[in-house]
Design an enzyme around this catalytic site. Structure first.
Site: not given
Length: 358
Positions: A136-138, A161, A165
């Site tokens: 993810t870009d998060e 989260y 990741k």
């Protein structure tokens, strides 16, 4: 790619099921769907391909190293596309432990099984094998009002989260650098489209609006996200596992920056057109918008520079936000049976039956 056997972890989830539908409908490959079937795993999302002879379902937890190793030995995959993950930020804030277990320990367990299998292959098979980690870009944290995430952006995760990741991304790169495992990685922006679990913003807003419930907006709704239609993402993932360079990372974005408030208002306008019979007490769906307290650590803006995957692999999104969101709203209007079974919990009966051996 010539005909291959591909492991897809988390294939009963939103993005995983879109990827499996793409692989079985648009390619000749064989797919093994490895899924624990947590609350967000829904085999009904794969009903259109479930009877394909090239589709196999394996009901396993990726943290179960013995079972995963057996799957490698039995099926002998040519590639692994790893999507299995806990992914809802709010849930990670309330209960981070499951995110650590699934996203970090699960990725480690899968990497070890893949490494041991890969090391047993003949030279040409080893060269052709790929482990594709989908992230993810998060992991990059938050942007200011300008700028874009690139593949060189330093990691700065904000939530349990995104931190889990980020940790899994680092593990995948370490297994490539230390052991030589041929990996590729992708980091994507916010996905939307058919079959998305209703806890996420877009399906939540659509279904709440249809039922005349409040449309909750965190804070002022000025958080910016880059929205990627899930079928575009599936095409990009296949492009990367087929043609991506070993050890490289590719950012995948939709080129659609929108504030959360813009997204919600756009959905309301489309619903005013497609479903003009409003719930009692309102004359337009926007009347249901309700601002609620912002969540802790809420990143202000994400935006992806997807230039690398466009330049090197030729992928660009086919859907604009305008076309993709209209397709999405229409899909939920046309597929009430699917989301009603999610809302009333009846979709879980098959999952519970599998878990108890019934």
């Amino acid at each position: 790619m010539s005909q291959k056997k591909i492991f897809v972890t988390g294939g009963a989830g939103f993005i995983g099921s879109a990827l499996i539908r793409f692989l079985l409908e648009e390619t000749d490959h064989e797919v093994v769907n490895i899924d624990k079937l947590t609350y967000a795993g829904n085999l009904e999302s794969l009903a259109s391909v479930a009877n394909d002879d090239r589709y196999h379902f394996a009901h396993f937890d990726i943290c179960d190293g013995v079972s995963i190793a057996r799957l490698f030995a039995d099926h002998r995959p040519d590639a692994v596309m790893h999507l299995a993950a806990e992914s809802h930020v709010d849930r990670s804030i309330d209960g981070p432990g499951q995110f650590i277990q699934s996203n970090i320990v699960g990725t480690y367990t899968l990497l070890e099984a893949a490494r041991q299998y890969w090391q047993s292959l003949e030279v040409d098979e080893k060269e052709a094998f790929r482990f594709h980690h989908i992230s993810t870009d998060e992991v990059y944290g938050a942007l200011g009002k300008t700028g874009l995430f690139t593949e060189q952006t330093p990691y700065d995760p904000s939530s349990p989260y995104s931190a889990s990741k980020a940790a899994s991304d680092h593990l995948v790169r370490a297994w490539q650098r230390t052991y030589g495992l041929p990996v590729v990685l992708t980091n994507c922006s916010n996905n939307y489209g058919p079959y998305q679990f209703p806890e996420k913003l877009i399906p939540l807003v659509i279904l709440n609006a249809l039922e005349g419930k409040a449309l909750p907006i965190y804070g002022e709704g000025d958080q910016v996200r880059d929205w990627l239609y899930v079928d575009d993402h599936a095409r990009a993932l296949y492009q990367v596992v087929s043609e991506g360079k070993v050890g490289e990372t590719y950012n995948i974005g939709g080129h659609n920056e929108k504030t959360n408030l813009e997204v919600v208002k756009t959905i309301c306008v489309i619903l005013d057109e497609l479903k003009p019979e409003h719930p009692a007490g309102i004359s337009r769906y926007q009347d249901l918008i309700t601002h609620v307290q912002d969540r802790p650590g809420h990143d202000r803006r994400y935006a992806i520079d997807a230039g690398k995957i466009a330049d090197e692999l030729g992928w660009t999104p086919q859907e604009s936000f305008a076309s993709g969101i209209r397709k999405t709203v229409q899909w939920y209007l046309d597929n009430a049976d699917w989301w009603q079974r999610v809302q009333d919990g009846s979709y879980q009966r098959e999952r519970l039956g599998l878990q108890t051996g019934d």
